[in-house]
Write a protein that holds these residues in place. Sequence first.
Motif, PDB file in Angstrom:
ATOM      1  N   VAL A 122       0.785  -0.703   0.294  1.00 41.58           N
ATOM      2  CA  VAL A 122      -0.102   0.379  -0.162  1.00 41.58           C
ATOM      3  C   VAL A 122       0.981   1.100  -0.336  1.00 41.58           C
ATOM      4  CG1 VAL A 122      -2.179   1.098   0.866  1.00 41.58           C
ATOM      5  CG2 VAL A 122      -1.488  -1.701   1.311  1.00 41.58           C
ATOM      6  N   TYR A 123       0.852   1.728  -1.459  1.00 49.01           N
ATOM      7  CA  TYR A 123       1.325   3.195  -1.139  1.00 49.01           C
ATOM      8  C   TYR A 123       1.154   4.235  -0.229  1.00 49.01           C
ATOM      9  CZ  TYR A 123       2.687   1.954  -6.073  1.00 49.01           C
ATOM     10  OH  TYR A 123       3.004   1.774  -6.744  1.00 49.01           O
ATOM     11  N   SER A 124       2.081   4.577   1.153  1.00 44.25           N
ATOM     12  CA  SER A 124       1.862   5.572   2.066  1.00 44.25           C
ATOM     13  C   SER A 124       1.501   4.732   3.866  1.00 44.25           C
ATOM     14  CB  SER A 124       0.084   6.279   1.803  1.00 44.25           C
ATOM     15  OG  SER A 124      -0.855   5.844   2.933  1.00 44.25           O
ATOM     16  N   ARG A 125       1.576   3.107   3.386  1.00 45.15           N
ATOM     17  CA  ARG A 125       1.642   1.483   4.199  1.00 45.15           C
ATOM     18  C   ARG A 125       2.826   1.554   4.009  1.00 45.15           C
ATOM     19  NH1 ARG A 125      -3.168  -1.690   4.916  1.00 45.15           N
ATOM     20  NH2 ARG A 125      -1.658  -2.414   5.960  1.00 45.15           N
ATOM     21  N   THR A 126       3.012   0.737   3.828  1.00 40.42           N
ATOM     22  CA  THR A 126       4.674  -0.143   3.578  1.00 40.42           C
ATOM     23  C   THR A 126       4.924  -0.132   2.163  1.00 40.42           C
ATOM     24  OG1 THR A 126       3.226  -1.624   1.433  1.00 40.42           O
ATOM     25  CG2 THR A 126       2.612  -2.032   3.550  1.00 40.42           C
ATOM     26  N   ARG A 127       4.590   1.492   1.412  1.00 41.44           N
ATOM     27  CA  ARG A 127       5.770   1.882   0.633  1.00 41.44           C
ATOM     28  C   ARG A 127       5.361   3.512   0.124  1.00 41.44           C
ATOM     29  NH1 ARG A 127       4.735  -0.967  -5.039  1.00 41.44           N
ATOM     30  NH2 ARG A 127       6.489   0.478  -6.076  1.00 41.44           N
ATOM     31  N   ASN A 128       6.858   4.061   0.443  1.00 41.07           N
ATOM     32  CA  ASN A 128       6.237   5.223   0.210  1.00 41.07           C
ATOM     33  C   ASN A 128       5.041   6.206  -0.623  1.00 41.07           C
ATOM     34  OD1 ASN A 128       8.725   6.505   1.027  1.00 41.07           O
ATOM     35  ND2 ASN A 128       9.711   5.928   0.145  1.00 41.07           N
ATOM     36  N   GLY A 129       4.188   6.764  -0.220  1.00 42.06           N
ATOM     37  CA  GLY A 129       3.112   7.596  -0.556  1.00 42.06           C
ATOM     38  C   GLY A 129       3.964   8.865  -1.221  1.00 42.06           C
ATOM     39  N   GLY A 130       2.781   9.484  -1.524  1.00 48.99           N
ATOM     40  CA  GLY A 130       3.523  10.630  -2.800  1.00 48.99           C
ATOM     41  C   GLY A 130       3.388  12.029  -2.381  1.00 48.99           C
ATOM     42  N   MET A 131       3.706  11.907  -0.657  1.00 49.19           N
ATOM     43  CA  MET A 131       4.332  13.823   0.164  1.00 49.19           C
ATOM     44  C   MET A 131       5.834  13.670  -0.590  1.00 49.19           C
ATOM     45  SD  MET A 131       1.026  13.874   2.571  1.00 49.19           S
ATOM     46  CE  MET A 131      -0.662  13.976   2.545  1.00 49.19           C
ATOM     47  N   GLN A 132       5.741  13.213  -1.382  1.00 45.41           N
ATOM     48  CA  GLN A 132       7.662  13.743  -1.577  1.00 45.41           C
ATOM     49  C   GLN A 132       7.477  13.475  -3.393  1.00 45.41           C
ATOM     50  OE1 GLN A 132       9.237   9.765  -0.328  1.00 45.41           O
ATOM     51  NE2 GLN A 132       9.733   9.437  -3.076  1.00 45.41           N
ATOM     52  N   GLU A 133       8.432  14.184  -3.534  1.00 48.68           N
ATOM     53  CA  GLU A 133       9.121  14.945  -5.012  1.00 48.68           C
ATOM     54  C   GLU A 133       9.075  13.918  -5.578  1.00 48.68           C
ATOM     55  OE1 GLU A 133      11.580  18.658  -4.005  1.00 48.68           O
ATOM     56  OE2 GLU A 133      12.241  16.733  -3.873  1.00 48.68           O
ATOM     57  N   ARG A 134       9.182  12.863  -6.006  1.00 50.35           N
ATOM     58  CA  ARG A 134       9.355  11.765  -6.908  1.00 50.35           C
ATOM     59  C   ARG A 134       9.410  10.236  -5.858  1.00 50.35           C
ATOM     60  NH1 ARG A 134      13.809  12.417 -11.740  1.00 50.35           N
ATOM     61  NH2 ARG A 134      13.023  15.195 -12.167  1.00 50.35           N
ATOM     62  N   VAL A 135       8.747   9.503  -6.802  1.00 46.98           N
ATOM     63  CA  VAL A 135       8.157   8.172  -5.980  1.00 46.98           C
ATOM     64  C   VAL A 135       8.114   6.949  -6.853  1.00 46.98           C
ATOM     65  CG1 VAL A 135       5.669   8.459  -6.764  1.00 46.98           C
ATOM     66  CG2 VAL A 135       6.567   7.156  -4.519  1.00 46.98           C
ATOM     67  N   ILE A 136       8.772   5.780  -6.213  1.00 46.67           N
ATOM     68  CA  ILE A 136       8.816   5.193  -7.479  1.00 46.67           C
ATOM     69  C   ILE A 136       7.066   4.234  -7.393  1.00 46.67           C
ATOM     70  CG2 ILE A 136       9.801   2.801  -7.608  1.00 46.67           C
ATOM     71  CD1 ILE A 136      11.341   4.510  -8.591  1.00 46.67           C
ATOM     72  N   ALA A 137       6.468   3.493  -8.498  1.00 51.76           N
ATOM     73  CA  ALA A 137       5.318   3.080  -8.371  1.00 51.76           C
ATOM     74  C   ALA A 137       5.610   2.171  -9.063  1.00 51.76           C
ATOM     75  CB  ALA A 137       4.863   4.017  -9.123  1.00 51.76           C
ATOM     76  N   ASP A 138       4.555   0.769  -8.877  1.00 53.84           N
ATOM     77  CA  ASP A 138       4.647  -0.250  -9.906  1.00 53.84           C
ATOM     78  C   ASP A 138       3.316  -0.207 -10.801  1.00 53.84           C
ATOM     79  OD1 ASP A 138       6.278  -2.511  -8.365  1.00 53.84           O
ATOM     80  OD2 ASP A 138       4.510  -3.152  -8.011  1.00 53.84           O
ATOM     81  N   ALA A 139       4.752   0.071 -12.233  1.00 51.91           N
ATOM     82  CA  ALA A 139       3.950   0.152 -13.647  1.00 51.91           C
ATOM     83  C   ALA A 139       2.535  -0.124 -13.424  1.00 51.91           C
ATOM     84  CB  ALA A 139       4.624  -0.396 -15.147  1.00 51.91           C
ATOM     85  N   ALA A 140       2.379  -1.333 -13.130  1.00 51.70           N
ATOM     86  CA  ALA A 140       0.351  -1.722 -13.252  1.00 51.70           C
ATOM     87  C   ALA A 140       0.087  -1.144 -12.312  1.00 51.70           C
ATOM     88  CB  ALA A 140       0.600  -3.198 -12.447  1.00 51.70           C
ATOM     89  N   ASP A 141       0.278  -0.187 -11.669  1.00 51.61           N
ATOM     90  CA  ASP A 141      -0.595   0.746 -10.686  1.00 51.61           C
ATOM     91  C   ASP A 141      -1.006   1.636 -12.045  1.00 51.61           C
ATOM     92  OD1 ASP A 141      -0.643  -1.475  -8.904  1.00 51.61           O
ATOM     93  OD2 ASP A 141       1.097  -0.669  -8.656  1.00 51.61           O
ATOM     94  N   CYS A 142      -0.693   2.444 -12.338  1.00 54.57           N
ATOM     95  CA  CYS A 142      -0.519   3.584 -12.747  1.00 54.57           C
ATOM     96  C   CYS A 142      -1.805   3.186 -13.880  1.00 54.57           C
ATOM     97  CB  CYS A 142       0.182   3.803 -13.959  1.00 54.57           C
ATOM     98  SG  CYS A 142       2.060   3.298 -13.121  1.00 54.57           S
ATOM     99  N   VAL A 143      -2.545   4.632 -14.351  1.00 54.64           N
ATOM    100  CA  VAL A 143      -3.828   4.437 -14.682  1.00 54.64           C
ATOM    101  C   VAL A 143      -3.650   5.907 -15.518  1.00 54.64           C
ATOM    102  CG1 VAL A 143      -6.007   4.980 -15.454  1.00 54.64           C
ATOM    103  CG2 VAL A 143      -5.142   3.417 -13.358  1.00 54.64           C
TER     104      VAL A 143
END
Length: 346
Positions: A122-143
């Motif tokens: 979960v972004y912000s619980r188990t991995r960094n959320g968006g309250m930072q300038e840049r963040v790593i995300a899984d491509a499959a989670d992007c819309v």
Amino acid sequence: MSDSHRARALRFTDKHRVDIVEVDVERPAPGEVLIEVRAAGLCGSDMHYYHMTPEEMQQGAQPRDPRISPGHEIAGVVVETGPGVGFPRVGDRVFLMHYSGCGSCEFCRVGLHQHCKIDMGVYSRTRNGGMQERVIADAADCVSLPDDIDFATGSFLACGASTAYCALKHAQAAPGDTVFVVGAGPVGLAVLAWAAALGLRAVATDMSPERIAFAKSLGHAEVFLGSEFDLDAVIPGGADIAIDTSGNRFGRDSAVRSVRDFGTVVLVGLGGSLELDPVPDIILRQLTIRGLFVFSVPELMEASQQAVARGVGLSEIITRVAPLDEGARAFADFANDAVGKFVLQP
């Protein structure tokens, strides 16, 4: 090229305290993308942790690592992709499904990442959320974020506004139906906005005069103080659908009492309890009571497309868009029941 770079981030540092820190952001690994965050919404679940010490965060029903950045409502631009990523591409505008699954189980294969039983993050619980300038995300989670939707509204759609859409969708709301909404916070306001766009009559209650006044300023005339609400006078016979966004026992009780026989109740707000006598409260009335926990990735896509097609008034619910430096003040004001939706722009 360096394997990481420094970025500014907001972090919970103590109970009722957030501070700006500098963090390392790695380059994207296979299947990942690096996102330049343009908007990160404040959600009620963020506030649960705001009221906890770092130790309490790790021991709750939904534990989180206090060393990571909050903010699961994320919208931004892809600036780098890892090996093997075909979508999204560098330069794409995206917003995120904030639950990240294994990608191969039966739930993940239909986009229900929040029900993954193998490797859910979960972004912000188990991995960094968006309250930072840049963040790593899984491509499959992007819309893909439609061009007609700004980043702040995109971050709202990444959680609360799409949850509101799915509450009506799962209740099978049809034009002409009456919807009773408990709570006029950001999610409740989004339900009202969707209801107006979908041709529904929406009636809402809240315990805050300020929230009621704000809802009315947006054009929602039938919003009432919960302690004074007269169901029989306003909705004789009861509503077709009731949606509880409050997450407390009294709000849920109100939702169940408000619907007509054969009506549908959707429980959205987290927390609290609900006491029912199954025979008189459910069986004899033939009610449908549903729980709604987020949405699927296809529904996230659908909500954004419908928001554009129907001109849903979501952006007007956003009352503050502030830089990351004002994060501490934004959290404090949001905790004090400020009206509308708050968004930070790292």
